[in-house]
Design an enzyme around this catalytic site. Structure first.
Site, mmCIF file in Angstrom:
data_model
loop_
_atom_site.group_PDB
_atom_site.id
_atom_site.type_symbol
_atom_site.label_atom_id
_atom_site.label_comp_id
_atom_site.label_asym_id
_atom_site.label_seq_id
_atom_site.Cartn_x
_atom_site.Cartn_y
_atom_site.Cartn_z
ATOM 1 N N CYS A 78 3.506 8.924 1.023
ATOM 2 C CA CYS A 78 3.864 7.654 2.440
ATOM 3 C C CYS A 78 4.005 6.534 1.438
ATOM 4 C CB CYS A 78 3.127 7.865 3.259
ATOM 5 S SG CYS A 78 3.817 5.689 4.388
ATOM 6 N N CYS B 180 1.917 -3.228 15.384
ATOM 7 C CA CYS B 180 2.147 -2.679 14.076
ATOM 8 C C CYS B 180 1.903 -3.620 13.209
ATOM 9 C CB CYS B 180 3.222 -2.170 13.969
ATOM 10 S SG CYS B 180 3.537 -1.992 11.890
ATOM 11 N N GLY C 71 7.049 -2.121 5.589
ATOM 12 C CA GLY C 71 8.910 -2.434 5.795
ATOM 13 C C GLY C 71 9.099 -1.736 6.047
ATOM 14 N N GLU D 42 0.507 -1.005 -0.074
ATOM 15 C CA GLU D 42 0.123 0.008 0.000
ATOM 16 C C GLU D 42 0.864 1.001 0.150
ATOM 17 O OE1 GLU D 42 -3.860 -1.614 2.238
ATOM 18 O OE2 GLU D 42 -2.149 -0.648 3.628
ATOM 19 N N CYS E 32 7.346 -5.655 15.412
ATOM 20 C CA CYS E 32 6.896 -4.834 16.390
ATOM 21 C C CYS E 32 5.303 -5.372 16.558
ATOM 22 C CB CYS E 32 6.823 -3.206 15.762
ATOM 23 S SG CYS E 32 8.860 -3.297 15.641
ATOM 24 N N ASN F 124 -2.169 4.228 16.929
ATOM 25 C CA ASN F 124 -4.117 3.608 15.983
ATOM 26 C C ASN F 124 -4.002 2.534 16.491
ATOM 27 O OD1 ASN F 124 -3.565 6.190 13.946
ATOM 28 N ND2 ASN F 124 -2.070 6.044 13.655
ATOM 29 N N SER G 98 12.609 5.306 14.540
ATOM 30 C CA SER G 98 11.105 4.620 15.598
ATOM 31 C C SER G 98 11.791 4.174 17.099
ATOM 32 C CB SER G 98 10.463 3.476 14.538
ATOM 33 O OG SER G 98 9.522 4.021 13.329
ATOM 34 N N CYS H 269 -0.154 5.012 10.384
ATOM 35 C CA CYS H 269 0.833 4.808 10.842
ATOM 36 C C CYS H 269 0.346 3.767 11.190
ATOM 37 C CB CYS H 269 1.397 5.673 11.948
ATOM 38 S SG CYS H 269 2.772 7.218 11.518
ATOM 39 N N CYS I 299 6.548 -6.558 6.856
ATOM 40 C CA CYS I 299 7.815 -6.266 7.536
ATOM 41 C C CYS I 299 8.484 -7.385 8.584
ATOM 42 C CB CYS I 299 7.862 -5.287 8.198
ATOM 43 S SG CYS I 299 9.048 -5.070 8.977
HETATM 44 N N1 SAH Z 1 9.955 0.130 9.679
HETATM 45 C C1 SAH Z 1 9.797 1.222 9.443
HETATM 46 C C2 SAH Z 1 9.376 2.135 8.246
HETATM 47 C C3 SAH Z 1 8.001 1.955 9.242
HETATM 48 S S1 SAH Z 1 7.113 3.893 9.649
HETATM 49 C C4 SAH Z 1 10.214 2.348 11.049
HETATM 50 O O1 SAH Z 1 9.679 1.254 11.744
HETATM 51 O O2 SAH Z 1 10.564 3.110 11.168
HETATM 52 C C5 SAH Z 1 6.015 3.017 10.436
HETATM 53 C C6 SAH Z 1 6.034 3.997 11.531
HETATM 54 O O3 SAH Z 1 4.447 4.167 12.350
HETATM 55 C C7 SAH Z 1 6.823 3.948 12.930
HETATM 56 O O4 SAH Z 1 7.474 4.863 12.868
HETATM 57 C C8 SAH Z 1 5.702 2.598 13.343
HETATM 58 O O5 SAH Z 1 6.696 2.154 14.714
HETATM 59 C C9 SAH Z 1 4.989 3.320 13.671
HETATM 60 N N2 SAH Z 1 3.549 2.682 13.695
HETATM 61 C C10 SAH Z 1 3.662 1.713 14.118
HETATM 62 N N3 SAH Z 1 2.438 0.941 14.087
HETATM 63 C C11 SAH Z 1 1.680 1.916 14.814
HETATM 64 C C12 SAH Z 1 0.203 1.743 15.421
HETATM 65 N N4 SAH Z 1 -0.671 1.211 15.522
HETATM 66 N N5 SAH Z 1 -0.303 3.269 16.019
HETATM 67 C C13 SAH Z 1 0.566 4.371 15.564
HETATM 68 N N6 SAH Z 1 2.579 4.273 14.720
HETATM 69 C C14 SAH Z 1 2.734 2.642 14.323
#
Ligand code: SAH
Length: 409
Positions: A152, A166, A214, A128, A163, A350, A271, A393, A159
């Site tokens: 974005c 996510c 990713g 996406e 985490c 989120n 992150s 995010c 990925c």
């Molecule tokens: N893998 C990379 C790129 C992804 S960026 C990274 O981790 O930076 C997506 C961003 O959204 C990251 O900062 C991630 O930690 C954050 N994220 C993931 N799940 C989320 C959620 N449920 N709510 C808010 N932010 C989230």
């Protein structure tokens, strides 16, 4: 535009069910070896392009013509390349411009100024990208501030970083995207804006964030080539300023070090989500390999070398990482290296399928901001754009679960 096949629906319904059952996936550092996507002109550097044209026995200047059509005019339709003889156009298109992204569906929100696109890749993988336009005069839903547009993009299908908060991380890794697959997401967004397909009239992309699906640093070579294509001046590239490009990472320290040496003034986002190893080990499993101190140290060296202020991403999760003492600990951790090199971006968590966690209370969020700012750390709270279309995010999962929403086209 095409829909998903019944097999695809079934396979992705399974992924969603797993996430809803709260099953978590293990950290995966290797990349599963799948077939490579077909080679595209965007995957080649200038030397390889010249060679390819010579091999086909075409005049040298065809390379420049094709490059201009693709990157400057954003046209992948050979019928429009009228400065090239018909037979040669077809040959070039067949060899170097294979279809890479098949639009499955667009979902839109914010009066059409947020558009999430689901793409199917040549092997059936789904990814996406999200286009967000801000500050459109007369459109309150597009937010305040100057008019600008951000796209974005995804760098991997799925990925491997696992985490638990996510949605992408919980789906596991399918494969790396190629340079051309990454660039195609940007080019589609650029074309849409140029052609006035997003409310607000014709426009341009100002920002590109590698914050879709990713871990960009786990697909370093393709991502770096894509960045070079984005920032190269037209007609060789998209001519977008490196300062408008943000590469976000969960903290792969060796790749942060490599990026530091590239001499590219892109913005680095890290992150972090916790200032202490004990909690970060659980929120970002990669922390067991490269702990907080090493990640922050590498981020600071990035600033020293490039002069670019680093962004620390911190998803605020209720009663998990949002305590006042953690805000203090985060401020101490960052200011150990001084002030002015970093700012913190707080992301209200989120919702993702099956996750037991939720966003922080408003007062805890405000207190977190206050404590960081009191210690001289500039802090912003990110908006939750696209949340209702699962485009915010951490919500990108490339599934059909959001079919209940009305597609925008
Ligand atoms: N893998 C990379 C790129 C992804 S960026 C990274 O981790 O930076 C997506 C961003 O959204 C990251 O900062 C991630 O930690 C954050 N994220 C993931 N799940 C989320 C959620 N449920 N709510 C808010 N932010 C989230």
């Amino acid at each position: 535009m095409t829909g998903l096949t019944p097999e695809e629906e079934a396979s992705y319904a399974e992924t969603v069910a797993a996430a809803q059952a709260g099953r978590t996936v293990p950290l995966a550092l290797g990349t599963p070896r799948r077939g490579k996507p077909p080679l595209h002109w965007a995957d080649l550097d200038a030397g390889q392009r010249a060679e390819a044209i010579a091999e086909l026995g075409l005049p040298k200047f065809r390379a420049g013509q094709l490059t201009r059509h693709l990157f400057d005019r954003l046209s992948d339709d050979p019928d429009a390349w009228t400065d090239i003889p018909k037979a040669e156009r077809d040959l070039l298109a067949e060899r170097f411009v294979p279809p890479l992204l098949d639009r499955v569906r667009d979902l839109s929100a914010d009066a059409g100024t947020t558009v999430k696109t689901l793409w199917r890749l040549y092997d059936g993988s789904l990814v996406e990208s999200v286009l967000m336009r801000y500050g459109v005069p007369g459109l309150r839903a597009s937010g305040k501030g100057r008019e600008r547009a951000t796209v974005c993009i995804s760098s991997q299908a799925g990925c491997g970083m696992a985490c638990p908060f996510c949605a992408t991380g919980q789906g596991g890794l399918q494969r790396n995207l190629s340079t051309a697959e990454i660039l195609a997401q940007v080019m589609d967004a650029a074309r849409r804006l140029r052609d006035g397909e997003v409310p607000g009239g014709p426009g341009r992309i100002n920002n590109i964030v590698f914050m879709g699906m990713g871990e960009p640093m786990a697909n370093y070579t393709a991502v770096l080539r894509a960045v070079r294509g984005i920032v190269a001046p037209a007609p060789e590239g998209l001519g977008i300023s490196a300062r408008g490009v943000t590469v976000s990472t969960v903290g792969l320290v060796p790749q942060i070090q490599r990026l530091t040496e590239e001499g590219l003034p892109v913005t680095l986002a890290v992150s972090l989500h916790a200032p202490d190893d004990e909690l970060r080990d659980t929120l970002c499993p990669i922390n067991t390999r490269w702990p907080v101190a090493e990640v922050v140290g590498a981020a600071h060296r990035y600033f020293e070398k490039t002069g670019r202020r680093v962004s620390i991403e911190y998803a605020l999760i209720r009663d998990i990482n949002d305590q006042g003492w953690r805000a203090d600990a985060l401020a101490n951790l960052l200011t150990r290296y001084g002030w002015g090199w970093v700012h913190v971006n707080l992301i209200p968590l989120n919702p993702t399928p099956g996750s037991k966690w939720t966003a922080s209370r408003r007062e805890d969020e405000q207190e977190f901001v206050r404590r960081l700012e009191a210690r001289g750390v500039p802090t912003t709270v990110r908006d939750t754009r696209g949340r209702e279309i699962d485009g915010a995010c951490g919500q990108l999962a490339a599934t059909e679960e959001d079919r209940r929403l009305t597609p925008s086209s």
